[in-house]
Design a protein around this motif. Structure first.
Motif, PDB file in Angstrom:
ATOM      1  N   ARG A 142       0.677  -1.227   0.355  1.00  0.00           N
ATOM      2  CA  ARG A 142       0.233  -0.250  -0.337  1.00  0.00           C
ATOM      3  C   ARG A 142       1.029   1.038  -0.036  1.00  0.00           C
ATOM      4  NH1 ARG A 142      -1.781   3.169   4.526  1.00  0.00           N
ATOM      5  NH2 ARG A 142      -1.293   1.848   5.978  1.00  0.00           N
ATOM      6  N   TRP A 143       1.631   1.162   1.361  1.00  0.00           N
ATOM      7  CA  TRP A 143       2.721   2.251   0.787  1.00  0.00           C
ATOM      8  C   TRP A 143       3.480   3.171  -1.158  1.00  0.00           C
ATOM      9  CZ3 TRP A 143       5.993   1.565   5.735  1.00  0.00           C
ATOM     10  CH2 TRP A 143       4.794   1.871   6.550  1.00  0.00           C
ATOM     11  N   ASN A 144       4.282   1.766  -1.039  1.00  0.00           N
ATOM     12  CA  ASN A 144       4.837   1.735  -2.420  1.00  0.00           C
ATOM     13  C   ASN A 144       4.048   2.344  -3.860  1.00  0.00           C
ATOM     14  OD1 ASN A 144       6.916   0.840  -1.528  1.00  0.00           O
ATOM     15  ND2 ASN A 144       6.508  -1.255  -2.142  1.00  0.00           N
ATOM     16  N   LEU A 145       2.264   1.703  -3.896  1.00  0.00           N
ATOM     17  CA  LEU A 145       1.324   2.085  -4.645  1.00  0.00           C
ATOM     18  C   LEU A 145       1.005   3.884  -4.637  1.00  0.00           C
ATOM     19  CD1 LEU A 145      -0.755   1.233  -6.927  1.00  0.00           C
ATOM     20  CD2 LEU A 145      -2.522   1.010  -5.336  1.00  0.00           C
ATOM     21  N   ARG A 146       1.507   4.172  -3.082  1.00  0.00           N
ATOM     22  CA  ARG A 146       0.913   5.170  -2.848  1.00  0.00           C
ATOM     23  C   ARG A 146       2.177   6.656  -3.370  1.00  0.00           C
ATOM     24  NH1 ARG A 146       0.484   7.244   3.528  1.00  0.00           N
ATOM     25  NH2 ARG A 146      -1.348   5.928   3.630  1.00  0.00           N
ATOM     26  N   ALA A 147       2.918   5.898  -2.748  1.00  0.00           N
ATOM     27  CA  ALA A 147       4.174   6.834  -3.117  1.00  0.00           C
ATOM     28  C   ALA A 147       4.265   7.240  -4.461  1.00  0.00           C
ATOM     29  CB  ALA A 147       5.553   6.015  -2.653  1.00  0.00           C
ATOM     30  N   LEU A 148       3.435   5.698  -5.398  1.00  0.00           N
ATOM     31  CA  LEU A 148       4.460   5.997  -7.376  1.00  0.00           C
ATOM     32  C   LEU A 148       2.874   6.667  -7.651  1.00  0.00           C
ATOM     33  CD1 LEU A 148       4.987   5.532  -9.329  1.00  0.00           C
ATOM     34  CD2 LEU A 148       3.116   2.766  -9.939  1.00  0.00           C
ATOM     35  N   VAL A 149       2.021   6.832  -7.280  1.00  0.00           N
ATOM     36  CA  VAL A 149       0.685   7.641  -7.932  1.00  0.00           C
ATOM     37  C   VAL A 149       1.065   9.047  -7.690  1.00  0.00           C
ATOM     38  CG1 VAL A 149      -1.380   8.291  -8.055  1.00  0.00           C
ATOM     39  CG2 VAL A 149      -0.883   5.415  -7.944  1.00  0.00           C
ATOM     40  N   VAL A 150       1.177   9.484  -6.463  1.00  0.00           N
ATOM     41  CA  VAL A 150       1.658  10.775  -5.902  1.00  0.00           C
ATOM     42  C   VAL A 150       2.890  11.337  -6.316  1.00  0.00           C
ATOM     43  CG1 VAL A 150       2.385  11.896  -3.274  1.00  0.00           C
ATOM     44  CG2 VAL A 150       0.686  10.645  -3.424  1.00  0.00           C
ATOM     45  N   ALA A 151       3.926  10.200  -6.634  1.00  0.00           N
ATOM     46  CA  ALA A 151       5.175  11.261  -7.289  1.00  0.00           C
ATOM     47  C   ALA A 151       4.935  10.882  -8.419  1.00  0.00           C
ATOM     48  CB  ALA A 151       6.556   9.856  -7.306  1.00  0.00           C
ATOM     49  N   ALA A 152       3.844  10.494  -9.413  1.00  0.00           N
ATOM     50  CA  ALA A 152       3.487  11.222 -11.241  1.00  0.00           C
ATOM     51  C   ALA A 152       2.595  12.123 -11.254  1.00  0.00           C
ATOM     52  CB  ALA A 152       2.502   9.375 -11.204  1.00  0.00           C
ATOM     53  N   GLU A 153       1.642  12.293  -9.784  1.00  0.00           N
ATOM     54  CA  GLU A 153       1.348  13.481  -9.953  1.00  0.00           C
ATOM     55  C   GLU A 153       1.386  15.105  -9.660  1.00  0.00           C
ATOM     56  OE1 GLU A 153      -3.031  11.826  -7.957  1.00  0.00           O
ATOM     57  OE2 GLU A 153      -1.196  12.381  -6.733  1.00  0.00           O
ATOM     58  N   GLN A 154       2.371  14.351  -8.984  1.00  0.00           N
ATOM     59  CA  GLN A 154       3.218  15.801  -9.419  1.00  0.00           C
ATOM     60  C   GLN A 154       4.483  16.147  -9.809  1.00  0.00           C
ATOM     61  OE1 GLN A 154       4.916  16.164  -4.475  1.00  0.00           O
ATOM     62  NE2 GLN A 154       5.372  14.211  -4.709  1.00  0.00           N
ATOM     63  N   GLN A 155       4.577  15.453 -10.537  1.00  0.00           N
ATOM     64  CA  GLN A 155       5.816  15.225 -11.929  1.00  0.00           C
ATOM     65  C   GLN A 155       5.197  16.173 -12.772  1.00  0.00           C
ATOM     66  OE1 GLN A 155       9.373  14.648 -12.214  1.00  0.00           O
ATOM     67  NE2 GLN A 155       9.017  14.999 -13.878  1.00  0.00           N
ATOM     68  N   GLU A 156       3.454  15.980 -13.213  1.00  0.00           N
ATOM     69  CA  GLU A 156       2.853  16.098 -14.246  1.00  0.00           C
ATOM     70  C   GLU A 156       2.178  17.805 -13.639  1.00  0.00           C
ATOM     71  OE1 GLU A 156      -0.692  13.316 -14.174  1.00  0.00           O
ATOM     72  OE2 GLU A 156       0.774  11.538 -14.590  1.00  0.00           O
ATOM     73  N   HIS A 157       2.596  18.156 -12.620  1.00  0.00           N
ATOM     74  CA  HIS A 157       2.512  20.056 -12.105  1.00  0.00           C
ATOM     75  C   HIS A 157       3.847  20.227 -11.999  1.00  0.00           C
ATOM     76  CE1 HIS A 157      -1.048  17.665 -11.415  1.00  0.00           C
ATOM     77  NE2 HIS A 157      -1.867  19.307 -11.892  1.00  0.00           N
ATOM     78  N   ALA A 158       4.627  21.745 -12.882  1.00  0.00           N
ATOM     79  CA  ALA A 158       5.001  21.783 -12.533  1.00  0.00           C
ATOM     80  C   ALA A 158       5.319  22.795 -11.041  1.00  0.00           C
ATOM     81  CB  ALA A 158       4.700  23.816 -13.400  1.00  0.00           C
ATOM     82  N   GLY A 159       4.864  23.244 -10.346  1.00  0.00           N
ATOM     83  CA  GLY A 159       4.855  23.601 -10.004  1.00  0.00           C
ATOM     84  C   GLY A 159       5.680  22.751  -8.156  1.00  0.00           C
ATOM     85  N   LEU A 160       5.476  21.253  -8.759  1.00  0.00           N
ATOM     86  CA  LEU A 160       5.342  20.353  -8.186  1.00  0.00           C
ATOM     87  C   LEU A 160       6.636  19.329  -8.337  1.00  0.00           C
ATOM     88  CD1 LEU A 160       2.002  18.728  -6.768  1.00  0.00           C
ATOM     89  CD2 LEU A 160       3.496  20.883  -5.372  1.00  0.00           C
ATOM     90  N   SER A 161       7.202  19.377  -9.699  1.00  0.00           N
ATOM     91  CA  SER A 161       7.619  18.797 -10.171  1.00  0.00           C
ATOM     92  C   SER A 161       9.580  17.828  -9.275  1.00  0.00           C
ATOM     93  CB  SER A 161       8.072  18.717 -11.478  1.00  0.00           C
ATOM     94  OG  SER A 161       8.444  19.737 -11.961  1.00  0.00           O
ATOM     95  N   GLY A 162       9.469  19.345  -9.010  1.00  0.00           N
ATOM     96  CA  GLY A 162      11.173  20.015  -8.438  1.00  0.00           C
ATOM     97  C   GLY A 162      10.930  18.517  -6.919  1.00  0.00           C
ATOM     98  N   ARG A 163       9.884  18.148  -7.053  1.00  0.00           N
ATOM     99  CA  ARG A 163      10.337  17.601  -5.289  1.00  0.00           C
ATOM    100  C   ARG A 163      10.313  16.037  -5.608  1.00  0.00           C
ATOM    101  NH1 ARG A 163       4.701  19.836  -2.047  1.00  0.00           N
ATOM    102  NH2 ARG A 163       5.530  21.946  -1.881  1.00  0.00           N
ATOM    103  N   VAL A 164      10.079  15.632  -7.425  1.00  0.00           N
ATOM    104  CA  VAL A 164      10.383  14.043  -7.663  1.00  0.00           C
ATOM    105  C   VAL A 164      11.591  13.704  -7.161  1.00  0.00           C
ATOM    106  CG1 VAL A 164       9.293  12.423  -9.160  1.00  0.00           C
ATOM    107  CG2 VAL A 164       7.859  13.965  -7.886  1.00  0.00           C
ATOM    108  N   SER A 165      11.907  12.626  -6.670  1.00  0.00           N
ATOM    109  CA  SER A 165      13.698  11.900  -7.108  1.00  0.00           C
ATOM    110  C   SER A 165      12.867  10.888  -7.611  1.00  0.00           C
ATOM    111  CB  SER A 165      14.300  11.872  -5.773  1.00  0.00           C
ATOM    112  OG  SER A 165      14.893  10.777  -5.836  1.00  0.00           O
ATOM    113  N   LEU A 166      13.547  10.923  -8.991  1.00  0.00           N
ATOM    114  CA  LEU A 166      13.283   9.916 -10.246  1.00  0.00           C
ATOM    115  C   LEU A 166      13.854   8.483  -9.715  1.00  0.00           C
ATOM    116  CD1 LEU A 166      13.812  10.850 -13.752  1.00  0.00           C
ATOM    117  CD2 LEU A 166      11.310  10.071 -12.160  1.00  0.00           C
ATOM    118  N   ALA A 167      15.253   8.539  -8.618  1.00  0.00           N
ATOM    119  CA  ALA A 167      15.569   7.281  -7.824  1.00  0.00           C
ATOM    120  C   ALA A 167      14.652   6.630  -6.816  1.00  0.00           C
ATOM    121  CB  ALA A 167      17.134   7.730  -7.349  1.00  0.00           C
TER     122      ALA A 167
END
Length: 293
Positions: A114-139
């Motif tokens: 559940r934690w892994n699924l949550r982290a994945l979707v939240v990261a994708a949502e942030q990556q798709e919005h310019a104001g939040l994409s800088g928070r995403v660590s692809l590693a």
């Protein structure tokens, strides 16, 4: 025949005892091989209980090594076994310490997934919005997957693979594998569903399926969708949790009470909030921090 007297009986017992003692001293004690009494196909085999015990010990040792930092290619350190004497003296060497038991804080498989699924979707949502994409660590996102190939296939361009090719600003976990996506208050037609490696609980694959009707919580998605669109007339204490309007959200782990359902909601990443919805579809309250992730 006359009955034997007490003296006769006592003499007979003494003579019988002496004869038995003499025979025992002269006759060698036989040396038996226990294997000789077993059928050939059973000799040298361990019973099921012994094999199960060995497997349990091996499994416990493996888990302990992994939780103590011995996993991911590292070689676990094995402490030498100390010598214990029957009467230890003050100068004897101390017994080696027993390895610690697995930590009780390690999540169970359901929670880890559940934690892994949550982290994945939240990261994708942030990556798709310019104001939040800088928070995403692809590693860090790639570490949620079993390998780089699985990550590349699921992530796609700027996380759009996770949201099935559509920009999403909201999501509700339908179950431990599937997510209902939203844009504002509108449910999107495709839903990502993931598979997990049963050993590591990491994501091994992702595919998009048609979203099922009637999933999620319409009251919750309506409230949060209006918030991200700036159309909410009341934030229901969300203002106490954050000073700016939320951009993306993800809800999971609903806990049902008598008349209230509490959702854990991640807003723009970070620790989840608790949003409690009544059975009438109204927001009862918002707690700025959930009791547990």
């Amino acid at each position: 025949m006359p009955a034997p007297t007490d003296e006769t009986a006592a003499r007979f017992e003494r003579e019988l005892s002496l004869a038995m003692t003499e025979f025992a001293e002269r006759a060698p004690v036989p040396d038996y091989d226990p294997q000789a009494f077993l059928p050939a196909r059973h000799r040298g085999r361990r019973g099921p209980w012994a094999l199960a015990a060995c497997a349990a010990v091996a499994a416990t040792a493996t888990v302990a090594a992994l939780l103590s930092g011995g996993g991911d290619g590292a070689t676990p350190t094995v402490a030498p076994t100390g010598t214990v004497s029957a009467s230890p003296s003050p100068s004897s060497s101390p017994t080696a310490a027993v390895p610690p038991a697995p930590s009780s804080s390690a999540p169970d498989p359901y929670t880890a997934q559940r934690w892994n699924l949550r982290a994945l979707v939240v990261a994708a949502e942030q990556q798709e919005h310019a104001g939040l994409s800088g928070r995403v660590s692809l590693a860090a996102v790639a570490a949620l997957f079993t390998d780089k190939a699985a990550f590349d296939a699921a992530w796609g361009h700027d996380g759009l693979g996770v949201t099935c090719g559509a920009l999403a600003d909201g999501a509700v976990s339908v179950d431990e594998h599937t997510v209902q996506l939203y844009r504002g208050t509108t449910a999107l037609p495709a839903a990502p569903t993931v598979t997990f490696d049963p050993t590591s609980n990491r994501i091994s694959g992702l595919r998009c399926v048609p979203a099922a009707r009637g999933t999620g919580d319409p009251a919750l998605s309506g409230y949060l969708g209006r918030l991200v669109q700036g159309r909410a007339t009341s934030s229901h204490a969300m203002d106490a949790c954050r000073s700016v309007r939320p951009t993306v959200w993800f809800a999971d782990d609903p806990a049902s009470g008598t008349v209230v359902v509490g959702w854990k909601v991640v807003v723009d990443g970070g620790w989840p909030l608790t949003v409690a919805m009544t059975d009438q579809g109204a927001v009862q309250h918002v707690d700025c921090r959930a009791d547990a992730p």
